[in-house]
Design a protein around this motif. Structure first.
Motif, short mmCIF file in Angstrom:
data_model
loop_
_atom_site.label_atom_id
_atom_site.label_comp_id
_atom_site.label_asym_id
_atom_site.label_seq_id
_atom_site.Cartn_x
_atom_site.Cartn_y
_atom_site.Cartn_z
N MET A 120 33.41 38.28 34.57
CA MET A 120 34.80 38.34 35.00
C MET A 120 35.62 39.03 33.91
O MET A 120 35.40 38.81 32.73
CB MET A 120 35.34 36.94 35.28
N ARG A 121 36.55 39.85 34.33
CA ARG A 121 37.43 40.54 33.39
C ARG A 121 38.85 40.00 33.55
O ARG A 121 39.36 39.90 34.67
CB ARG A 121 37.42 42.05 33.65
N ALA A 122 39.46 39.67 32.43
CA ALA A 122 40.83 39.14 32.45
C ALA A 122 41.72 39.99 31.56
O ALA A 122 41.30 40.42 30.48
CB ALA A 122 40.84 37.69 31.97
N ARG A 140 50.26 46.13 38.19
CA ARG A 140 49.61 47.15 39.03
C ARG A 140 48.68 48.04 38.21
O ARG A 140 47.66 48.52 38.71
CB ARG A 140 50.67 47.99 39.75
N GLU A 141 49.02 48.25 36.94
CA GLU A 141 48.17 49.08 36.08
C GLU A 141 46.81 48.44 35.80
O GLU A 141 45.89 49.11 35.34
CB GLU A 141 48.89 49.36 34.76
N GLN A 142 46.67 47.14 36.10
CA GLN A 142 45.40 46.46 35.85
C GLN A 142 44.41 46.64 37.00
O GLN A 142 43.28 46.13 36.92
CB GLN A 142 45.64 44.96 35.60
N ALA A 143 44.82 47.34 38.04
CA ALA A 143 43.93 47.59 39.17
C ALA A 143 42.66 48.29 38.68
O ALA A 143 42.72 49.30 37.97
CB ALA A 143 44.63 48.46 40.21
N GLY A 144 41.50 47.75 39.04
CA GLY A 144 40.23 48.33 38.63
C GLY A 144 39.81 47.97 37.22
O GLY A 144 38.69 48.26 36.82
N THR A 145 40.70 47.33 36.46
CA THR A 145 40.41 46.93 35.08
C THR A 145 40.13 45.44 34.98
O THR A 145 39.24 45.02 34.23
CB THR A 145 41.59 47.29 34.16
N ALA A 146 40.89 44.64 35.71
CA ALA A 146 40.80 43.18 35.60
C ALA A 146 40.59 42.54 36.96
O ALA A 146 41.03 43.06 37.99
CB ALA A 146 42.06 42.62 34.95
N ASP A 147 39.91 41.39 36.94
CA ASP A 147 39.81 40.54 38.12
C ASP A 147 40.93 39.50 38.12
O ASP A 147 41.39 39.07 39.19
CB ASP A 147 38.46 39.80 38.13
N ALA A 193 47.40 45.54 43.23
CA ALA A 193 46.37 45.69 42.20
C ALA A 193 45.04 45.07 42.61
O ALA A 193 44.02 45.32 41.96
CB ALA A 193 46.84 45.04 40.90
N ARG A 194 45.05 44.25 43.68
CA ARG A 194 43.86 43.53 44.14
C ARG A 194 43.28 42.66 43.02
O ARG A 194 42.09 42.68 42.72
CB ARG A 194 42.79 44.51 44.65
N VAL A 195 44.18 41.86 42.42
CA VAL A 195 43.77 40.96 41.34
C VAL A 195 44.23 39.54 41.66
O VAL A 195 45.21 39.33 42.41
CB VAL A 195 44.37 41.36 39.98
N TRP A 196 43.54 38.56 41.09
CA TRP A 196 44.08 37.23 40.99
C TRP A 196 45.16 37.29 39.91
O TRP A 196 44.92 37.81 38.82
CB TRP A 196 43.01 36.22 40.60
#
Length: 265
Positions: free
Chosen positions: A1-3, A28-35, A75-78
């Motif tokens: 998992m990436r946070a 939004r900038e964390q899209a594809g970088t973090a879960d 961003a598709r993140v939690w």
């Protein structure tokens, strides 16, 4: 998992709305970088800007809720969206954390239980929450806490008993007690054999310099990553499977003795 822990600078020269827009863009900038993305405590107002709590308080589903739900969805993140000064429809104020799913749907809200101030500030302006809150994610269960909660280990024991494996804490921690911040984050990780993700603010709130130094600690107490003092995005990869492995390898939690009482004198 990436946070990704977004250590936001909160300074008086920036309006709440401007900061809300800026932080949504950072999420939004964390899209594809973090879960999982984590924000700090009271980043809209500043944790020590007591005079702003009443004027900037918003309903649970207010402008910050709407902005963060949209950012999580985009961003598709939690998203643990830090905390806001919440105004309950019946009148009380709460220091309330919000969590959203990658669909932008509300997953949890946690009202801070331990209020800081020693009969001043938050301790008298905010009402206390009463409920422990956990959030199931794919691969782990989050346990939620806020700032001053970090000093009360029984809260974290309760979260572990409720199934928590990753303890997520948002904070506005003062610089003058930064040594306690790191020490307590490691202690909560070691004693609960859990990951600790603790995200703090940078900047200065009402003249109180903030510690920054957001931190990620593994279940053995090792610091996986720590930020510096200023605004920063701290991204770390961790393996949630490490928690059951450590608990099996060193089963200290099984040796807890509950219900101890002081001897009569």
């Amino acid at each position: 998992m990436r946070a990704s822990l977004l250590q936001i600078a909160v300074d008086e020269g920036e309006s709440v709305e401007s900061r809300r827009v800026r932080v949504a863009a950072l999420v939004r900038e964390q899209a594809g970088t973090a879960d999982l993305v984590v924000l700090p405590e009271l980043w809209t107002t500043g944790a020590f800007a007591y005079e702003s709590f009443a004027t900037e308080a918003e309903p649970l589903e207010g402008p910050t809720y709407e902005a963060m739900a949209a950012a999580a969805r985009d961003a598709r993140v939690w998203l643990h969206a830090g905390s806001i000064p919440e105004r309950d429809p019946d009148g009380p104020l709460y220091n309330t954390s919000l969590v959203f799913s990658p669909d932008g749907e509300p997953a949890a809200a946690y009202r801070k239980i331990h209020r800081f101030g020693f009969d001043q500030g938050e301790a008298v302006l905010m009402s206390a929450g009463t409920d422990l809150v956990t959030v199931p994610l794919p691969g782990t269960v989050l346990g939620l806490a806020t700032c001053y909660d970090l000093r009360f280990p029984e809260l974290f024991r309760g979260l572990v008993d409720a199934g928590a494996e990753t303890l997520v804490l948002c904070a506005g921690w003062p610089e003058r007690r930064r040594a306690h911040w790191t020490l307590l984050a490691q202690a909560r990780a070691v004693e609960n054999q859990a990951f600790v993700l603790a995200c703090a603010t940078a900047g200065t709130h009402a003249g109180v310099a903030q510690a920054g130094h957001s931190i990620v600690v593994d279940p053995w107490g090792e610091v996986l990553a720590q930020a510096g003092p200023g605004e920063q995005v701290l991204t770390v990869e961790f393996d949630p499977a490490r928690v059951p492995a450590v608990r099996e390898e060193f089963p200290a939690l099984k040796d807890r003795v509950l219900g101890l009482t002081a001897p009569r004198r």
